[in-house]
Write a protein that holds these residues in place. Structure first.
Motif, short mmCIF file in Angstrom:
data_model
loop_
_atom_site.label_atom_id
_atom_site.label_comp_id
_atom_site.label_asym_id
_atom_site.label_seq_id
_atom_site.Cartn_x
_atom_site.Cartn_y
_atom_site.Cartn_z
N GLU A 58 -2.59 -18.81 -26.33
CA GLU A 58 -2.84 -17.42 -26.72
C GLU A 58 -3.52 -16.65 -25.59
O GLU A 58 -3.12 -15.53 -25.25
CB GLU A 58 -3.70 -17.35 -27.99
CG GLU A 58 -2.98 -17.71 -29.25
CD GLU A 58 -3.89 -17.72 -30.46
OE1 GLU A 58 -3.43 -17.29 -31.53
OE2 GLU A 58 -5.07 -18.15 -30.35
N THR A 63 -0.80 -13.32 -26.27
CA THR A 63 -0.06 -13.25 -27.52
C THR A 63 -0.81 -14.02 -28.60
O THR A 63 -1.22 -15.15 -28.37
CB THR A 63 1.35 -13.88 -27.35
OG1 THR A 63 2.02 -13.22 -26.30
CG2 THR A 63 2.15 -13.80 -28.63
N ALA A 64 -0.97 -13.42 -29.76
CA ALA A 64 -1.61 -14.12 -30.88
C ALA A 64 -0.57 -15.00 -31.57
O ALA A 64 0.57 -14.58 -31.78
CB ALA A 64 -2.18 -13.12 -31.89
N ALA A 65 -0.96 -16.21 -31.91
CA ALA A 65 -0.06 -17.13 -32.59
C ALA A 65 0.05 -16.78 -34.07
O ALA A 65 -0.90 -16.32 -34.69
CB ALA A 65 -0.56 -18.56 -32.45
#
Length: 154
Positions: A58, A63-65
């Motif tokens: 992340e 990017t957020a999971a």
């Protein structure tokens, strides 16, 4: 965008390092995590679990999971829904992880019962401010705990 899917014990499961996973996605993956546990217990002691690898990917990708398991509330609520439970406050999650089991279940509206075995660490309770619904020395104590709870006046 590429999809990087990681799971518990990722290095053993894929034989890849987090860097090679990151590089295989071009650096901008859509991330899906099967959970975000911090660590698990082995015969040799504690070992990093999927949460550490998820956080690294992340951070590196920005990017957020999307989390499909604990500690995401959807994991608990989905299980209750599958069982036909309408009042999640009546559900008791039993686990040995103060954060990933107990606190996560409580955040989803369930009760969290902590078993002081496995990866349980007393320091997690104090440091993280987790207040379980109850504690057990082992899961073998669960039937007696449940019976005593059922006898209490409501």
């Amino acid at each position: 965008d590429a999809l990087a899917c990681y799971q518990s014990h990722p290095l053993r499961a894929t034989n890849q390092t987090p860097s090679s996973l990151f590089n295989s996605t071009g650096g901008r993956p859509a991330l899906v995590a099967l959970g975000k546990s911090r660590y698990y217990d082995t015969r040799d002691g504690l070992s990093l679990d999927v949460g550490a690898f998820a956080a690294a990917l992340e951070f590196a990708s920005g990017t957020a999971a999307v989390v499909c398991g604990k500690p995401d509330a959807g994991a608990f609520l989905g299980a209750a829904r599958q069982l036909g439970v309408r009042d999640v406050a009546a559900v008791v999650m039993v686990g040995d992880d103060a954060v990933g089991d107990v606190a996560a279940a409580q955040a989803a509206g369930l009760q969290g019962l902590l078993v002081r075995t496995g990866k349980f660490r007393a320091a997690d309770l104090q440091a993280l401010g987790v207040s379980p619904t109850g504690t057990l020395g082992s899961v073998a104590e669960l039937p007696a705990w449940w019976e005593a709870r059922q006898r209490r006046p409501r």
